[in-house]
Design an enzyme around this catalytic site. Structure first.
Site: not given
Ligand code: GLC
Length: 755
Positions: A265
């Protein structure tokens, strides 16, 4: 002038990537290039003279990208959110062309359809926007289980049950990937709260992991093969998931045979090397420090070249599938009009009718409606954060009811508009941040309700809630109604019931709220969740009877929050603020969350304990009625086949969801009274029409996880199959015998946590 031999040598030293020469390319790559491929091209980073796709690249507003290696014909690929539709910048400098995307129904509403074909249709349209706007991977679906209704991101996710959630996710993935673009099933795993999500350590038994928190990922990954998996921010049993070999290699690849890539993430943790070794192929959003860590680790021997090459191989196998690699010439002009229709129809097919006393609904059409609630104007199409879509418009309830042919009491709209102006000014809310701001329900002058009841035919009250990434919901004034909302429902119901007129409540919410204490004041209750940009039109379609509602609950509505087992181990209102404070001791449910309820989540608890609820899992009403035939169940070589015939016994056409629960033989492991193992939805049945639904369930699907023996077991004995309209509404049952116990071995992942 280079000789032919020298040219050939130079060419073989830098072979351009093809589908069939990945090993040659790996051989030709330098360590620096390999490390570069394993780390995303952070926001605005200049990579080999190519600006990352983030701020200034061709796909502006994408969440991230992988880094190109032009020398070897390796392109940059683009990764963009999110579960309710593609999320990119809607406008760009230097052009007046816009790049809006369709705001589809949120995951929880899609799951309420219980219709895998519908979900696949929605995400086929969604995936077309991914392709035509030049993106390679949609960072979706979000599938984390609804362990507790206060999780701020539940609207992005599907259900409290892993079978419903996993099958919805599989359909979602198939639809998106049918366009030749990828998905990223997330957040793997146990990201079931937003409070302290980067550091919270989820303590979960091996059985609860395997049967619940990993089971939906297993179903989706093994049946739909998402191109990518996104590991979560949090820890699981003491280890960051993105650094867990148990999770990323032993379960994901050894047990489930996963072939794609794992990306983190969006958070750069210090353990880059541990992540790469554990099987996390790509660090997002990525920075140079992470590249340097990988290079240094190979040089000092703490990371082997074999591990690096394994991850690079996964990355190259991903890249050669992408539109960017195929040099697809995207149009930047997907058919948003057609997709808006898909979004509207999907919402109408998924909305849940919770209450309909004396056939209050459908309305006759053309009625004059007193529309109450600031949420009628401040309508929530989808939640906040990365799950939000930059939409060209959102139809609100005023427009939705007008489009459906109802006449609205203008004085009410004036009241709410004036309140919103005042509230906005008093908070000095600029237009920019008003979008994520949710107006609180104002006190409504009760004395005005009598006149409104006299001059209108029916009352519609909208209760709105918003939620999103980075924060969990609260119990007071969130899960529970605010005082103003409770007074509004009470005052309007008194006034309209005095006139012998009906009151309809519409729950435009992102997650479960308390309903037991006030539902009897309403004649009808409709649950559209956060239904997308066309959702209010879908609500109008249902209120006017153009569509017969056929949605059912993907989770339980308890009588009170504290009836929920996990409420004893979930960050409560005061704890949420603790995240910013310095704390010497780990804080319960903020630093360490103990899933002590184990497998007793949702109906598994309420149904087994026979604990009363406000609305049970799988519940939903229709404008018609259905009869189920005597069901049949036949044991086969592997599991059983079941069938039942459903007949529309009412006066209007409708669809019925049949839910198949199985009760395993008593003895051995302590098991829920019954568990969902399959489900199906009929086509639109005309009055008197019937359809036979058939279910095939394997023995493995009926197994429970024995964490002492570290294997799946299907006990010998009698299995009872229940054919249900909801978990509490059994329409028929039949049994079959399993002569000898069966078992299925798994890797030793998490064996250490077995209690
Ligand atoms: C965020 C989220 C994830 C998302 C990523 C990119 O923190 O947890 O679901 O796809 O960052 O934006």
């Amino acid at each position: 002038m280079m000789s032919v031999l020298a040219l050939a040598a130079a060419a073989s030293a830098q072979p351009a990537l093809r589908q069939d020469n990945i090993e040659d390319v790996i051989k030709a790559m330098t360590l620096e290039e390999k490390a570069t491929l394993l780390v995303g091209g952070a926001r605005g980073a200049i990579v080999e003279g190519v600006t990352s796709g983030h701020a200034a690249g061709p796909v502006q507003g994408a969440a991230g990208n992988t880094r190109p290696i032009p020398r070897l014909g390796i392109p940059m690929t683009y990764l963009a959110d999110g579960p309710a539709g593609l999320r990119i910048s809607p406008t760009r400098a230097g052009t007046d062309k816009t790049f809006y995307c369709t705001g589809f129904p949120v995951g929880t509403l899609l799951a309420s359809s219980w219709d895998v074909n519908l979900v696949q249709k929605v995400t086929t349209a969604m995936g077309n926007e991914v392709l035509e706007y030049g993106v390679d991977v949609l960072l979706a679906p979000g599938v984390n289980l609804h362990r507790n209704p206060l999780c701020g991101r539940n609207f992005e996710y599907f259900s409290e049950d892993p079978v419903l959630s996993g099958n919805m996710a599989a359909a979602y993935i198939k639809g998106v990937q049918s366009n030749g673009v990828g998905t990223s099933i997330k957040h793997y795993a146990a990201n079931n709260q937003e409070t302290n999500r980067n550091e919270d350590d989820a303590i979960i038994s091996a059985r609860a992991l395997r049967e619940l928190y990993l089971k939906n990922f297993e179903i989706a990954i093994t049946s739909a093969e998402p191109w990518t998996v996104m590991s979560s921010y949090n820890k699981l049993n003491g280890e960051y998931t993105q650094q867990s070999e148990d999770l990323l290699t032993k379960v994901l690849r050894d047990d489930w045979g996963y072939q794609g890539i794992v990306m983190t993430d969006w958070g750069s943790k210090a353990g880059t090397v541990k992540s790469a070794a554990a099987g996390n192929d790509l660090m997002e959003p990525g920075n140079q420090t992470e590249i340097d860590r990988i290079i240094a680790a190979v040089k000092d021997g703490s990371l082997s070249m074999e591990e690096v090459d394994r991850n690079v191989r996964n990355m190259l196998n991903y890249i050669v599938k992408t539109p960017s690699f195929r040099k697809y010439s995207y149009s930047n002009s997907p058919d948003l009009k057609a997709h808006a229709r898909v979004a509207r129809d999907a919402a109408a097919e998924s909305i849940v009718l919770l209450r309909n006393e004396a056939a209050t609904l459908p309305l006759k059409g053309g009625e004059s409606v007193a529309l109450y609630g600031v949420g009628a104007i401040d309508f929530v199409a989808g939640g906040t954060g990365s799950g939000n879509v930059n939409k060209a418009y959102v139809v609100n309830m005023v427009e939705g009811l007008q489009n459906a042919g109802f006449k609205l009491d203008a004085s009410l709209q004036d009241f709410y508009k004036a309140y919103m102006e005042y509230d906005r000014a008093s908070r000095r809310l600029s237009n920019a941040n008003v979008r994520s701001y949710k107006f609180a329900e104002p006190a409504f002058p009760a004395q005005a309700a009598a006149a409104q009841a006299a001059r209108n035919d029916v009352a519609v009250i909208v209760i709105g809630r918003n939620a999103g990434e980075g924060a969990d919901r609260r119990v007071t004034d969130d899960f529970e109604l605010t005082a103003a909302e409770r007074a509004l429902i009470s005052d309007v119901s008194n006034a309209f019931h005095k006139e012998g007129k009906k009151v309809i409540v519409v729950l435009n919410v992102g997650g479960v709220i308390e309903t037991a204490s006030w539902k009897n004041m309403a004649d009808a209750i409709l649950l559209p969740w956060s239904p997308g940009q066309e959702g209010a039109n879908a609500i109008g379609d249902i209120l006017a009877g153009k569509v017969n509602p056929s949605g059912k609950l993907p989770m339980t509505f308890p009588n009170t929050y504290f009836d929920i087992p996990s409420s004893a181990n979930f960050p409560y209102d005061y704890q949420r603020n603790a995240v910013q404070q310095n704390r010497r001791q780990p804080l319960k449910d903020v630093d360490v969350t103990n899933y002590s309820e184990d497998i007793w989540v949702g109906y598994r608890y309420f149904d087994t304990a026979a604990k009363a609820v406000s609305y049970p899992f799988g519940f939903g009403l229709s404008y018609t009625s259905f009869a189920y035939s005597r069901p049949s169940v036949k044991a086969g070589k592997d599991g059983f086949t079941a069938s039942v015939t459903v007949t529309n016994t009412g006066k209007v056409a409708g669809k019925e969801v049949v839910e198949l629960f199985v009760a395993a033989p008593a003895g051995g492991l302590d098991k829920p009274a019954k568990e969902l193992k399959s489900f199906a939805k009929t086509k639109l049945l005309q009055p008197g029409e019937s359809q036979t639904l058939t279910f095939n369930v394997s023995s493995y699907q009926t197994a429970s996880f024995d964490q002492q023996a570290n294997c799946w077991v299907a006990a010998a004995g009698t299995y009872t199959v229940y054919f249900c309209a909801s978990v509490s509404d059994v329409r028929g049952s039949a049994s079959f015998k399993l002569a000898r116990p069966l078992s299925w071995k798994v890797s030793d992942a998490f064996a250490a946590v077995a209690k």
